[in-house]
Write a protein that holds these residues in place. Structure first.
Motif, PDB file in Angstrom:
ATOM      1  N   GLU A  89       2.273  17.241 -12.764  1.00 22.43           N
ATOM      2  CA  GLU A  89       2.365  18.694 -12.618  1.00 22.43           C
ATOM      3  C   GLU A  89       3.858  19.289 -12.958  1.00 22.43           C
ATOM      4  N   SER A  90       4.632  18.609 -13.274  1.00 21.08           N
ATOM      5  CA  SER A  90       5.916  18.867 -14.034  1.00 21.08           C
ATOM      6  C   SER A  90       5.914  18.997 -15.370  1.00 21.08           C
ATOM      7  N   GLU A  91       4.981  18.180 -15.816  1.00 21.51           N
ATOM      8  CA  GLU A  91       4.667  17.966 -17.211  1.00 21.51           C
ATOM      9  C   GLU A  91       4.008  19.150 -17.794  1.00 21.51           C
ATOM     10  N   ALA A  92       2.876  19.575 -16.936  1.00 23.22           N
ATOM     11  CA  ALA A  92       2.135  20.796 -17.229  1.00 23.22           C
ATOM     12  C   ALA A  92       2.861  22.055 -17.334  1.00 23.22           C
ATOM     13  N   ILE A  93       3.760  22.016 -16.422  1.00 21.48           N
ATOM     14  CA  ILE A  93       4.514  23.289 -16.250  1.00 21.48           C
ATOM     15  C   ILE A  93       5.555  23.358 -17.323  1.00 21.48           C
ATOM     16  N   ARG A  94       6.010  22.307 -17.765  1.00 18.87           N
ATOM     17  CA  ARG A  94       6.837  22.183 -18.902  1.00 18.87           C
ATOM     18  C   ARG A  94       6.260  22.562 -20.142  1.00 18.87           C
ATOM     19  N   ALA A 110       0.929  -0.985  -0.117  1.00 14.46           N
ATOM     20  CA  ALA A 110      -0.144  -0.095   0.059  1.00 14.46           C
ATOM     21  C   ALA A 110       0.829   1.142  -0.009  1.00 14.46           C
ATOM     22  N   ALA A 111       1.904   1.208   0.777  1.00 12.95           N
ATOM     23  CA  ALA A 111       2.958   2.440   0.796  1.00 12.95           C
ATOM     24  C   ALA A 111       3.464   2.659  -0.620  1.00 12.95           C
ATOM     25  N   ALA A 112       3.706   1.436  -1.460  1.00 15.52           N
ATOM     26  CA  ALA A 112       4.468   1.424  -2.729  1.00 15.52           C
ATOM     27  C   ALA A 112       3.563   2.274  -3.777  1.00 15.52           C
ATOM     28  N   ARG A 113       2.194   1.719  -3.658  1.00 11.80           N
ATOM     29  CA  ARG A 113       1.256   2.342  -4.507  1.00 11.80           C
ATOM     30  C   ARG A 113       0.973   3.881  -4.127  1.00 11.80           C
ATOM     31  N   ALA A 114       0.780   4.177  -2.803  1.00  8.45           N
ATOM     32  CA  ALA A 114       0.726   5.546  -2.601  1.00  8.45           C
ATOM     33  C   ALA A 114       1.910   6.245  -2.966  1.00  8.45           C
ATOM     34  N   ALA A 115       3.344   5.993  -2.981  1.00  5.88           N
ATOM     35  CA  ALA A 115       4.288   6.427  -3.600  1.00  5.88           C
ATOM     36  C   ALA A 115       4.160   6.633  -4.852  1.00  5.88           C
ATOM     37  N   ALA A 116       3.835   5.759  -5.762  1.00 12.54           N
ATOM     38  CA  ALA A 116       3.734   5.619  -7.071  1.00 12.54           C
ATOM     39  C   ALA A 116       2.655   6.665  -7.413  1.00 12.54           C
ATOM     40  N   ILE A 117       1.573   6.744  -6.675  1.00 12.11           N
ATOM     41  CA  ILE A 117       0.380   7.842  -6.916  1.00 12.11           C
ATOM     42  C   ILE A 117       0.898   9.187  -6.863  1.00 12.11           C
ATOM     43  N   ALA A 118       1.661   9.386  -5.704  1.00 11.38           N
ATOM     44  CA  ALA A 118       2.220  10.654  -5.360  1.00 11.38           C
ATOM     45  C   ALA A 118       3.372  10.976  -6.512  1.00 11.38           C
ATOM     46  N   GLN A 119       3.886  10.180  -7.063  1.00 12.75           N
ATOM     47  CA  GLN A 119       4.980  10.390  -7.882  1.00 12.75           C
ATOM     48  C   GLN A 119       4.267  10.695  -9.094  1.00 12.75           C
ATOM     49  N   ALA A 120       3.327   9.969  -9.778  1.00 13.93           N
ATOM     50  CA  ALA A 120       2.755   9.987 -10.907  1.00 13.93           C
ATOM     51  C   ALA A 120       1.920  11.475 -11.020  1.00 13.93           C
ATOM     52  N   ALA A 121       1.404  12.054  -9.648  1.00 12.92           N
ATOM     53  CA  ALA A 121       1.026  13.245  -9.640  1.00 12.92           C
ATOM     54  C   ALA A 121       1.905  14.485  -9.726  1.00 12.92           C
ATOM     55  N   ARG A 175      14.682  18.281 -13.245  1.00 11.94           N
ATOM     56  CA  ARG A 175      15.146  17.163 -14.062  1.00 11.94           C
ATOM     57  C   ARG A 175      16.580  16.696 -13.557  1.00 11.94           C
ATOM     58  N   GLU A 176      17.413  17.593 -13.201  1.00  5.79           N
ATOM     59  CA  GLU A 176      18.669  17.409 -12.933  1.00  5.79           C
ATOM     60  C   GLU A 176      18.782  16.668 -11.551  1.00  5.79           C
ATOM     61  N   TYR A 177      18.016  17.348 -10.357  1.00 11.99           N
ATOM     62  CA  TYR A 177      18.211  16.861  -8.979  1.00 11.99           C
ATOM     63  C   TYR A 177      17.043  15.922  -8.241  1.00 11.99           C
ATOM     64  N   ARG A 178      16.077  15.809  -9.069  1.00 18.18           N
ATOM     65  CA  ARG A 178      15.221  14.521  -8.529  1.00 18.18           C
ATOM     66  C   ARG A 178      15.781  13.241  -8.529  1.00 18.18           C
TER      67      ARG A 178
END
Length: 79
Positions: free
Chosen positions: A20-25, A5-16, A76-79
């Motif tokens: 957001e980064s793609e929208a800004i880009r 469940a923690a891995a799923r939550a982390a994957a969802i947070a990363q996808a969000a 992109r560089e520091y994530r």
């Protein structure tokens, strides 16, 4: 919370965060200034700054645009 469940939550947070980064880009890439900026030589950039940064409002706009470009590169560089 289970590790699955923690891995799923982390994957969802990363996808969000990625969405957001793609929208800004996308919005930054759509800005005509960015396309012009990327194609400039150092001399052209200096001339652009001299000609277009005539008041505080123009300077703030350019700083915002440059900051957005820097943010995308840093993410992109520091994530």
């Amino acid at each position: 919370m289970s590790s699955r469940a923690a891995a799923r939550a982390a994957a969802i947070a990363q996808a969000a965060a990625d969405a957001e980064s793609e929208a800004i880009r996308s919005s930054v890439k759509a800005d005509a200034f960015v396309a012009q900026f990327v194609a400039m030589t150092p001399a052209q950039l200096a001339a652009y700054v001299d000609a277009n940064l005539t008041d505080l409002a123009a300077a703030k706009l350019m700083i915002k645009r440059l900051a957005l470009m820097l943010l995308l590169m840093a993410q992109r560089e520091y994530r």
